[in-house]
Motif scaffolding. Structure first.
Motif, PDB file in Angstrom:
ATOM      1  N   GLY A  95       0.832  -1.106  -0.396  1.00 57.42           N
ATOM      2  CA  GLY A  95      -0.034  -0.067   0.117  1.00 57.42           C
ATOM      3  C   GLY A  95       0.949   1.025  -0.073  1.00 57.42           C
ATOM      4  N   SER A  97       2.130   4.551  -0.750  1.00 53.46           N
ATOM      5  CA  SER A  97       1.021   5.814  -1.680  1.00 53.46           C
ATOM      6  C   SER A  97       1.478   6.049  -3.051  1.00 53.46           C
ATOM      7  N   ARG A 100      -0.835   4.090  -3.939  1.00 53.36           N
ATOM      8  CA  ARG A 100      -2.125   3.642  -4.336  1.00 53.36           C
ATOM      9  C   ARG A 100      -2.923   4.846  -5.652  1.00 53.36           C
ATOM     10  N   SER A 106      -6.388  -0.411  -4.313  1.00 50.82           N
ATOM     11  CA  SER A 106      -7.246  -0.060  -3.513  1.00 50.82           C
ATOM     12  C   SER A 106      -7.179  -0.837  -2.193  1.00 50.82           C
ATOM     13  N   ASP A 107      -8.182  -0.005  -1.317  1.00 56.55           N
ATOM     14  CA  ASP A 107      -7.671  -0.838   0.075  1.00 56.55           C
ATOM     15  C   ASP A 107      -8.309  -2.134  -0.559  1.00 56.55           C
ATOM     16  N   GLN A 147      -7.853   3.882   5.986  1.00 62.44           N
ATOM     17  CA  GLN A 147      -6.727   2.938   5.351  1.00 62.44           C
ATOM     18  C   GLN A 147      -6.480   1.612   6.558  1.00 62.44           C
TER      19      GLN A 147
END
Ligand code: PEP
Length: 262
Positions: A95, A97, A100, A106-107, A147
């Motif tokens: 994850g 950034s 992302r 996605s989460d 998150q």
């Protein structure tokens, strides 16, 4: 509660095979015997084995920058958790950034990666962080809460060999506006979010796990700001991008951590 500091370098999509090997060898020379803090480097996946060889029996661990959550099969361009373990990885960043916001992860995908990494014996470094407009809009805590909660959905507290999630997971708070920009969160800004993440972990799990879990800060950590950040009570290390590409700089950040650990 004293948590051992953990400094990890994210080399991103940089270097060459030879330069990866040279950087790893230089780090072994500078900080390879350092035991007071945990250290790791995360090279591009095609150089994992080269770097693993250069790290040898040093105390610097190997991490990957990404993985896919399925075991095997038709996932062109992807690498499984099992493959990362096979080439000697202890950690995997989940994850980040850039994944992302540039790749569009996605989460839900990040959550599946965290679950898979843990089940295959890899220790995830889960990155969370708000965009500049979210900070300016006063939404930082809400974004981080969302998150962390979504990325840890279904993630258990206990693991094989009597270990807990705190032994396996690191959370990295990385405000997106501070990554690669030269603009660092102040120690106060970082501490405020780290404390909130720890409180949230206490709510999602329990106080003991919250007290033991390591939370790294990431976002333009450099030799000249590392000590002030690492000195804050809830900042348990750093995830370092740009400065991890220069052995003397990464070593200086590790040494700042060592001095605080004495
Ligand atoms: C990162 O890549 O996670 C990072 C924090 O980068 P930088 O240190 O360059 O801001």
């Amino acid at each position: 509660m004293s948590r051992k500091l953990f400094i990890a370098g994210n080399w991103k999509m940089n270097l060459s095979r030879a330069r990866s090997s040279d950087l790893a060898a230089a780090l072994v020379e500078e900080i390879g015997k350092e035991a007071a803090v945990d250290t790791a480097v995360c090279p591009p996946s095609c150089y994992l084995m080269t770097v693993q060889q250069a790290l040898g029996v040093s105390r610097i661990d190997l991490g990957a920058q990404n993985m896919w959550y399925e075991d095997q099969g038709a996932y062109t361009g992807e690498i499984s958790a099992d493959m990362l373990v096979d080439v000697g990885c202890k950690y995997v960043i989940c994850g980040h950034s850039e994944r992302r916001h540039v790749i569009g992860e996605s989460d839900e995908v990040i959550n599946r990666k965290v679950l898979k990494a843990l089940s295959e014996g890899l220790n995830p470094i889960l990155c969370v962080g708000e965009l500049l407009e979210q900070r300016d809009g006063g939404q930082t805590m809400e974004v981080i809460r969302q998150q962390v909660t979504r990325d840890l959905e279904g993630v258990g507290a206990s693991y094989a060999g009597g270990t807990t999630l705190a032994d396996r997971l690191t959370i990295a708070y990385e405000p997106v506006w501070a990554i690669g920009t030269g603009r660092t969160a102040t120690p106060d800004q970082a501490q405020e979010v780290h404390a909130a993440v720890r409180t949230l972990i206490g709510e999602l799990y329990d106080e003991t796990l919250a007290a033991e879990l390591r939370i790294q800060y990431g976002g333009s950590v450099k030799p000249d700001n590392a000590a002030a950040l690492l000195a804050r009570p809830d900042i348990d290390g750093a995830l370092v991008g740009g400065a991890s590409l220069k052995a003397p700089d990464f070593a200086a950040i590790v040494r700042a951590g060592v001095e605080l650990s004495d």
